[in-house]
Design an enzyme around this catalytic site. Structure first.
Site, mmCIF file in Angstrom:
data_model
loop_
_atom_site.group_PDB
_atom_site.id
_atom_site.type_symbol
_atom_site.label_atom_id
_atom_site.label_comp_id
_atom_site.label_asym_id
_atom_site.label_seq_id
_atom_site.Cartn_x
_atom_site.Cartn_y
_atom_site.Cartn_z
ATOM 1 N N LYS A 52 -62.877 57.556 -7.874
ATOM 2 C CA LYS A 52 -63.243 56.734 -6.159
ATOM 3 C C LYS A 52 -63.696 55.452 -6.562
ATOM 4 C CE LYS A 52 -63.877 61.035 -3.901
ATOM 5 N NZ LYS A 52 -64.779 61.846 -4.451
ATOM 6 N N GLN A 96 -71.123 63.618 -3.077
ATOM 7 C CA GLN A 96 -69.813 64.156 -4.269
ATOM 8 C C GLN A 96 -70.439 65.938 -3.873
ATOM 9 O OE1 GLN A 96 -67.017 63.332 -5.673
ATOM 10 N NE2 GLN A 96 -66.536 65.348 -5.643
ATOM 11 N N ASP A 119 -65.438 61.349 4.387
ATOM 12 C CA ASP A 119 -64.333 62.070 3.710
ATOM 13 C C ASP A 119 -64.229 63.413 5.262
ATOM 14 O OD1 ASP A 119 -64.594 62.596 1.656
ATOM 15 O OD2 ASP A 119 -67.071 63.315 1.174
#
Ligand code: NAP
Length: 293
Positions: A52, A96, A119
Site C-alpha cells: 500500500k 491493518q 477502508d
C-alpha cells in the site's frame, strides 16, 4: 474465456490517479496522504502494508507508516488514531487487520474519523452504502466493481452468488451488486457457513464471487458453464518447493474451474491488486472532500 487481469486494470486506475495528483502538485497543492497503522509483524500484514505504501509513492501520494509492537495496548492505538484524526495533513487512515487479541477491532474501526475512513469499514460508511448514499466503499468490493466496469461485464438482471458475508468483502459486495448502479442490478444470493445446498446455489450463479478464505474450495462441479467467477480468496498454503515456503491460493480451484467460465480472476494477479486501487481511489476522494479541492 477471459482472464480478468487485475494488473491491467489497477495500472489504468493508478495512471488516472497519478495524472490527477500531478495536476494538484503542479498547482502548488500538497499531495494526498495516507496513514497506515501496523501492529505486530504478521508476514501477510507486513506485505499488504508495504504494498500500500509503495503504491502511494508510485502515484505521488505521501504516506505515513505507524508501527506498534504486537504487545501494544488498545488505548495507545486509539490515542494514535485520535492524533491522526486531528492531523489536517492526513487524508486517509487505515489500520491493518487482523489485530492482536487485546485490541478490539470494532473499537479501532469506530475510532477512525468517518471522513478519513478510506477502508470503508466504519459503521457510518457501511450505513451510507446500504442506503445508496455517497460513501467510502470497502476497497476490495470497490476494486471488483472497477474490474467489472473495465471489462464491461454486463451484470443487470444477472443472478450473482456471493460466498461469504464479512463486513469487509462479502456483505458490501452483495450490496453493491444488488444496488441500482452501473454494474449492479443483480439478483443476489449471499451464502455463508450455514448455507445448505451451497453447490446447487452456486450452480445457479451467472456471477460467482468467492470470499470465504478456504483455498480451492470452489470446484468445477459448482460452477455453471459460462459464469463469471471472481476469486477474492488469498490464503498462504505451505509449500516447501516454493521459494518463500508457501504459495498464495485463491478460493477457487482455478485450473479446473477456468475452462468452464466466460471470465475469471486469477490469484495472484486478480482482485488483490484491485483492492489497492480501491484504497487509493478512496484516499484521493477523502483528500478532495477534506480539502474542498
Ligand atoms: P472472513 O471474515 O473469515 O469471512 C469468511 C466468510 O466465509 C464468512 O461469512 C463465513 O461464514 C464464510 N464461510 C467460511 N467457510 C464457508 C463454507 N465452507 N461455506 C460457505 N461459507 C463459508 O473472511 P474475509 O475477511 O471476508 O476474507 C475472505 C477471503 O478473502 C480470505 O481468503 C481473505 O484473505 C481474502 N481477502 C482478500 C482480499 C483481496 O484483496 N483479494 C481482501 C480481503 C480479504 P460465517 O459468516 O457463517 O462464518
Amino acid at each position: 474465456m477471459l482472464i480478468l487481469d487485475g494488473k491491467l486494470v489497477a495500472a489504468a486506475v493508478k495512471e488516472t490517479l497519478k495524472a490527477e495528483t500531478d495536476i494538484l502538485l503542479k498547482n502548488g497543492k500538497r499531495a494526498p496522504q495516507l496513514a497506515a497503522i501496523l501492529v505486530g509483524s504478521n508476514g501477510a500484514s507486513e506485505t499488504y502494508v508495504a504494498s500500500k505504501v509503495k503504491n502511494c509513492e508510485e502515484i505521488g501520494f505521501t504516506s505515513l507508516l505507524v508501527r506498534f509492537d504486537e504487545t501494544i495496548d488498545e488505548a495507545s492505538v486509539l490515542q494514535k488514531i485520535a492524533e491522526l484524526n486531528a492531523d489536517d495533513s492526513v487524508d486517509g487512515i487505515l489500520v491493518q487487520l487482523p489485530l492482536p487479541k487485546q485490541i478490539s477491532e470494532q473499537k479501532v474501526i469506530e475510532a477512525i474519523d468517518p471522513r478519513k475512513d478510506v477502508d470503508g469499514f466504519h459503521p457510518s460508511s457501511a450505513g451510507k452504502l446500504v442506503q445508496g448514499l455517497p460513501s467510502f466503499i470497502p476497497a476490495t468490493p470497490y476494486g471488483i466493481m472497477m474490474m467489472l466496469e473495465f471489462f464491461k461485464l454486463e451484470t443487470k438482471g444477472k443472478h450473482a452468488v456471493v460466498i461469504g458475508r464479512s463486513n469487509i468483502v462479502g456483505r458490501p459486495m452483495s450490496i453493491l451488486l444488488s444496488s441500482n448502479i452501473p454494474y449492479g442490478n443483480c439478483t443476489v444470493t449471499i451464502c455463508h457457513s450455514h448455507t445448505p445446498n451451497l453447490k446447487e446455489i452456486c450452480l445457479q450463479a451467472d456471477i460467482l464471487v468467492a470470499a470465504l478464505g478456504r483455498p480451492e474450495f470452489v470446484k468445477a462441479d459448482m460452477v455453471k458453464s459460462g459464469a463469471i467467477v471472481i476469486d477474492v480468496g488469498i490464503t498462504r498454503v505451505a509449500d516447501e518447493t516454493a521459494k518463500k515456503g508457501f504459495r498464495i491460493k485463491g478460493d477457487v480451484d482455478y485450473n479446473e474451474v477456468a475452462p468452464k467460465t466466460s471470465a475469471i480472476t486469477p490469484v495472484p494477479g486478480g482482485v488483490g491488486l484491485m483492492t489497492i486501487a480501491g484504497l487509493l481511489k478512496n484516499t484521493l476522494q477523502a483528500y478532495k472532500t477534506n480539502t474542498g479541492i
